[in-house]
Design a protein around this motif. Structure first.
Motif, PDB file in Angstrom:
ATOM      1  N   LYS A 278     -14.639 -23.043   2.455  1.00 56.18           N
ATOM      2  CA  LYS A 278     -15.956 -22.508   2.804  1.00 56.18           C
ATOM      3  C   LYS A 278     -17.029 -23.444   2.298  1.00 56.18           C
ATOM      4  O   LYS A 278     -17.142 -23.676   1.087  1.00 56.18           O
ATOM      5  CB  LYS A 278     -16.143 -21.116   2.206  1.00 56.18           C
ATOM      6  CG  LYS A 278     -17.400 -20.404   2.679  1.00 56.18           C
ATOM      7  CD  LYS A 278     -17.461 -18.981   2.167  1.00 56.18           C
ATOM      8  CE  LYS A 278     -18.700 -18.264   2.703  1.00 56.18           C
ATOM      9  NZ  LYS A 278     -18.767 -16.859   2.212  1.00 56.18           N
TER      10      LYS A 278
ATOM     11  N   ASP B 136     -16.997 -22.727   7.784  1.00 54.83           N
ATOM     12  CA  ASP B 136     -16.019 -21.829   7.165  1.00 54.83           C
ATOM     13  C   ASP B 136     -14.727 -21.980   7.956  1.00 54.83           C
ATOM     14  O   ASP B 136     -14.725 -21.861   9.190  1.00 54.83           O
ATOM     15  CB  ASP B 136     -16.524 -20.391   7.200  1.00 54.83           C
ATOM     16  CG  ASP B 136     -15.627 -19.455   6.405  1.00 54.83           C
ATOM     17  OD1 ASP B 136     -14.678 -19.951   5.762  1.00 54.83           O
ATOM     18  OD2 ASP B 136     -15.879 -18.242   6.414  1.00 54.83           O
TER      19      ASP B 136
ATOM     20  N   ARG C 271      -8.145 -21.722   2.794  1.00 54.95           N
ATOM     21  CA  ARG C 271      -9.487 -21.453   3.284  1.00 54.95           C
ATOM     22  C   ARG C 271     -10.456 -22.416   2.616  1.00 54.95           C
ATOM     23  O   ARG C 271     -10.355 -22.690   1.419  1.00 54.95           O
ATOM     24  CB  ARG C 271      -9.913 -20.019   2.998  1.00 54.95           C
ATOM     25  CG  ARG C 271     -11.298 -19.707   3.570  1.00 54.95           C
ATOM     26  CD  ARG C 271     -11.698 -18.275   3.420  1.00 54.95           C
ATOM     27  NE  ARG C 271     -12.989 -18.019   4.045  1.00 54.95           N
ATOM     28  CZ  ARG C 271     -13.610 -16.855   4.038  1.00 54.95           C
ATOM     29  NH1 ARG C 271     -13.033 -15.804   3.430  1.00 54.95           N
ATOM     30  NH2 ARG C 271     -14.777 -16.700   4.626  1.00 54.95           N
TER      31      ARG C 271
END
Length: 403
Positions: free
Chosen positions: A335, A340, A333
């Motif tokens: 961000k 995002d 992930r």
């Protein structure tokens, strides 16, 4: 660039270049005061150029010339170690069957060596040294051109001494029993016997060590070192440029903090080996890892090998951008301020920002996009898209892109 770490590396820094492939190749290209020098070695060949534009080369150990290398102005060899010679600051040294036979000649320096039986060397008015049955009997005097010459004597390993007007040091049965004292700065050290007991004291300096059981060393307003049952527990404290850094070591675990004179925390790190490692820098950068399997830090190891052993990694920079990596990229992930994104292996991933979104299956074999106004669907990387408007869901879609 690092390759086959730690054996290979290439680096460019402030215009200087250097690289190596241990143990067979080495390269340097440097500039000092707008004068360039470089050298390249690929065993057994070597070649180079000095900042004066002088070339040198060779094939080791057959023959060769080296200029401005290894602390010498010039080195020449033929069938090394059969014959070699070097020149440095007007002193010429000739070696035959190195290290056994050597001759030194110069305007202010002379000597010879028939190792290990006898040798002597003298720098007129500055120093002189000689040995007999090296390393058993040695005698050396240096600083003859000062008002505080130093004289060293050795009958190895039974007795070693080093004496001057202000300094006195003696060792018996090296390295076990020794005492040294510098009366000029008030320093004194005892080893009785080394490494089981040591005591030191001096101006703003004191310490004691009892083998691995207990020890401390303090330099007032500079540093402090304490250990108990080394390496079980150790405490380090350093103060420099208005920053005080404290480090607690418990076996291979470590807690480290730093703060300024006002008590404002600058950096912090916490490693509970081998479970996790956390670090926060003064810039605001933070990093957290689970299963920190190796109890040491090395930048090259961090870049090249450690990711193979890292199960979980989370990072956040000073601008609030954060990244997460679980099981070697199985889940990722990222961000950022305006984006995002996350991804599970090659199965599914999503990226989204203000007013837009993209979902991908099997690395783009099926991909959906939306910008809030329209939707877009694509299959198998084909140039044809299915596109529709979100404002008229009752109206039948669909037309091909470009129609």
């Amino acid at each position: 660039l690092e390759f086959l770490y730690p054996f290979g590396k290439y680096q460019i820094k402030e215009g200087d270049k250097k690289g190596y492939l241990f143990p067979i190749a080495n390269y340097r290209d440097q500039t000092f005061d707008e004068k360039r020098k470089w050298d390249f070695q690929f065993f057994p060949f070597f070649i180079g150029e000095t900042e004066k534009g002088e070339d040198y080369y060779g094939i080791f150990p057959i023959f060769g010339t080296l200029l401005g290398r290894y602390g010498k102005e010039e080195i020449r060899f033929y069938l090394w170690p059969v014959y070699s010679e070097s020149t440095s600051e007007g002193v010429h040294t000739t070696n035959i069957l190195w290290p056994f036979l050597s001759f030194v000649e110069g305007e202010s320096e002379k000597g010879y060596r028939f190792w290990p039986f006898y040798g002597r060397r003298e720098k007129l008015g500055v120093s002189k040294a000689e040995f007999l049955l090296w390393p058993v009997f040695l005698r050396k005097t240096q600083g003859l051109d000062t008002d505080d010459p130093i004289e060293e004597k050795m009958i190895f390993p039974f007795y070693i001494s080093k004496e001057s007007k202000h300094f006195d040091g003696k060792t018996y049965l090296w390295p076990f029993f020794s005492h040294s004292e510098n009366r000029l700065i008030g320093f004194e050290q005892w080893d009785l016997p080394w490494p089981f007991f040591r005591s030191i004291k001096g101006e703003n300096l004191y310490g004691i060590r009892i083998f691995i059981l207990y020890g401390y060393k303090v330099r007032e307003d500079e540093s402090k070192r304490v250990f108990i049952l080394y390496p079980l527990y150790r405490y380090d404290e350093d103060q420099m440029r208005g920053i005080r850094e404290r480090t607690y070591h418990i076996f291979f675990s470590r807690i480290q903090t730093s703060e300024d004179d006002q008590g404002i925390r600058k950096e912090r790190s916490l490693r509970i080996w081998p479970l996790f490692d956390y670090e926060r820098e003064e810039t605001g950068h933070e990093a957290f890892s689970i299963f920190y399997l190796f109890p040491f830090r090395d930048d090259g190891f961090e870049r090249n090998l450690f990711p193979l052993f890292r199960v979980f990694r989370w990072e956040k920079d000073s601008e609030g951008n954060a990244s997460t990596n679980l099981f070697w990229g199985f889940y990722k992930r990222l961000k950022k301020r305006r984006m995002d994104s996350w991804e599970i292996a090659h199965l599914i991933g999503m990226k989204q920002g203000e007013g837009w979104k993209r979902i991908s299956f099997l690395k783009g074999l099926v991909q959906y996009k939306s910008d809030g106004e329209t939707g877009d669907l694509r299959f198998f990387y084909l140039p044809f898209h299915l596109r529709w408007s979100h404002h008229n869901p009752s109206k039948p879609p669909l037309k091909k892109a470009g129609e």
